[in-house]
Write a protein that holds these residues in place. Structure first.
Motif, short mmCIF file in Angstrom:
data_model
loop_
_atom_site.label_atom_id
_atom_site.label_comp_id
_atom_site.label_asym_id
_atom_site.label_seq_id
_atom_site.Cartn_x
_atom_site.Cartn_y
_atom_site.Cartn_z
N ASP A 42 41.88 134.43 128.83
CA ASP A 42 42.49 134.72 127.52
C ASP A 42 41.92 133.72 126.52
N GLU A 43 40.81 134.08 125.90
CA GLU A 43 40.08 133.15 125.04
C GLU A 43 40.91 132.72 123.83
N PHE A 44 41.67 133.64 123.26
CA PHE A 44 42.49 133.32 122.10
C PHE A 44 43.47 132.19 122.43
N HIS A 45 44.15 132.32 123.55
CA HIS A 45 45.15 131.31 123.89
C HIS A 45 44.53 129.99 124.35
N ILE A 46 43.27 130.02 124.79
CA ILE A 46 42.57 128.76 125.04
C ILE A 46 42.53 127.94 123.75
N GLY A 47 42.05 128.58 122.68
CA GLY A 47 41.97 127.88 121.39
C GLY A 47 43.34 127.54 120.83
N TYR A 48 44.27 128.47 120.97
CA TYR A 48 45.61 128.25 120.43
C TYR A 48 46.32 127.10 121.15
N ASP A 49 46.28 127.10 122.47
CA ASP A 49 46.98 126.07 123.24
C ASP A 49 46.36 124.69 123.03
N ALA A 50 45.03 124.62 123.01
CA ALA A 50 44.36 123.34 122.82
C ALA A 50 44.69 122.75 121.45
N THR A 51 44.63 123.59 120.42
CA THR A 51 44.91 123.11 119.06
C THR A 51 46.37 122.75 118.90
N THR A 52 47.26 123.54 119.47
CA THR A 52 48.68 123.23 119.42
C THR A 52 48.97 121.89 120.08
N ARG A 53 48.28 121.59 121.17
CA ARG A 53 48.47 120.30 121.84
C ARG A 53 48.04 119.15 120.94
N LEU A 54 46.94 119.32 120.22
CA LEU A 54 46.46 118.28 119.32
C LEU A 54 47.41 118.09 118.14
N ILE A 55 47.96 119.20 117.63
CA ILE A 55 48.95 119.12 116.55
C ILE A 55 50.18 118.36 117.03
N ALA A 56 50.64 118.66 118.25
CA ALA A 56 51.82 118.01 118.80
C ALA A 56 51.61 116.51 119.00
N SER A 57 50.34 116.11 119.18
CA SER A 57 50.06 114.68 119.39
C SER A 57 50.02 113.91 118.07
N GLY A 58 50.14 114.63 116.96
CA GLY A 58 50.15 113.97 115.65
C GLY A 58 48.83 114.01 114.90
N CYS A 59 47.85 114.73 115.42
CA CYS A 59 46.56 114.82 114.72
C CYS A 59 46.72 115.57 113.40
N GLU A 60 46.10 115.07 112.35
CA GLU A 60 46.19 115.67 111.02
C GLU A 60 44.93 116.44 110.64
N ARG A 61 43.78 115.98 111.10
CA ARG A 61 42.51 116.62 110.75
C ARG A 61 41.81 117.00 112.06
N ILE A 62 42.03 118.24 112.46
CA ILE A 62 41.54 118.70 113.77
C ILE A 62 40.25 119.48 113.60
N ALA A 63 39.20 118.98 114.22
CA ALA A 63 37.88 119.62 114.14
C ALA A 63 37.69 120.57 115.31
#
Length: 347
Positions: free
Chosen positions: A160-181
């Protein structure tokens, strides 16, 4: 050699009943307690089926063909073959693996497997792509692995390629990242588009604007390293979602050049759980694991269900890192991949 007649005599049933049970055709025809008794006695007596005799009766050889250009020679994707072999064995089938090196060789290998009476085929690709189904396979039970046909009608399974990107980015957001590349791939393959879409959706859900300046699409080697280094200088990200673990290495290298500590100053998530990268980078890389074993297991199970025209309703799924979709899932069946927490994302 133990015969069905001996088993029937011991169980007090007809030979035809024993045949139904030992050929797994007893569902709806033989009472459950009787079937269990027959299987127990067969096991106690050491009964072994005769594959040749069975194939003459049923027209099946209980052989599956696994065709691929590169999966069989790619070490970390060997899980696809292991998963398929495991399912085939549990369902009473043997699998023959063939690695091809072009259309001509592929056609020859398929023809050879057909001559041996192969019941059905798994056709596998790498990096999840649209593929043309070989003409020689179109009249056979067939399941695509990590690939989809142009029309989207051949049964297939993919991450599920969509959820690969979604889950990874959501994890970075949860860690407090503000500028996610996003460090993506150059080629516009299914995996690249799906992961980028998931990245964008996670940002939007968190109320973040999509910023093109935080996106870079790279290939390999020095040009990729230079592009990621330029991203550090121009956009100053504090979080990185990378298309795969190999591209995460460039982020690690550039972080070291900039005096930044992974897991503290910046956070990184990759994709693959590739042993060469995910376990050897320091700190170890948080990554989304591609479901190689799961894809192989599901594909072989689906293929047997097509061959036997059975939903395999009583089949017990193994315990896997990622949950397996039902065999009647829409085409393509998608496997929701697991995010493997390690040390590259700050807590």
């Amino acid at each position: 050699m133990v015969t069905m007649k001996e088993i029937a005599k011991r169980a007090g049933v007809s030979v035809s009943t024993v045949s139904l049970v030992l050929n797994n055709r007893d569902e709806g025809r033989v009472r459950g307690n009787v079937a269990n008794q027959v299987r127990t006695i067969a096991s106690q007596l050491g009964y072994q089926s005769n594959p040749l005799a069975s194939s003459l009766r049923t027209g099946r050889t209980h052989m599956l063909g696994f065709i691929s250009e590169d999966v069989a020679t790619t070490p970390y994707a060997g899980g696809i073959i292991l998963g398929a072999q495991t399912a085939a064995r549990e369902l009473g089938y043997m699998m023959i693996v063939v690695s091809t090196d072009g259309a001509q060789n592929e056609a020859e290998e398929i023809a050879a497997l057909k001559r041996y009476g192969t019941d059905g085929f798994l056709y596998a690709k790498m990096s999840n792509r649209i593929t043309d189904v070989p003409k020689a396979l179109k009249d056979m039970p067939l399941v695509l692995v990590d690939a989809t046909d142009e029309a989207g009608v051949v049964p297939s399974v993919e991450p599920d390629e969509f959820h690969i990107g979604y889950d990874a980015t959501t994890r970075l957001i949860a860690s407090g990242c503000e500028r996610i590349a996003y460090v993506g791939a150059e080629d516009p393959i299914i995996a690249e588009q799906g992961r980028l879409d998931g990245y964008r959706a996670a940002l939007a859900e968190a109320g973040r604007d999509f910023d093109e300046h935080l996106i870079v699409h790279v290939g390999n080697n020095e040009p990729a390293l230079e592009a990621v280094n330029a991203l550090f200088d121009s956009a100053q990200p504090d979080g990185f979602f990378c298309f795969n673990d190999a591209r995460a290495w460039y982020v690690y290298e550039c972080a070291a050049r900039h005096g930044l500590k992974i897991g503290h100053d910046i956070s990184v998530v990759g994709v693959d759980n590739h042993r060469v990268f995910a376990d050897t980078l320091v700190p170890q890389l948080t990554t989304v694991e591609l479901p190689h074993f799961e894809m192989g297991y599901w594909a072989a199970s689906k293929l047997v269900s097509l061959i036997e025209e059975s939903p395999l309703a009583d089949m017990e799924w193994p315990s896997t890192t990622a949950p397996l979709p039902p065999l009647n899932a829409p085409v393509p069946a998608k496997i929701h991949c697991a995010l493997i927490e390690k040390e590259s994302v700050r807590s």
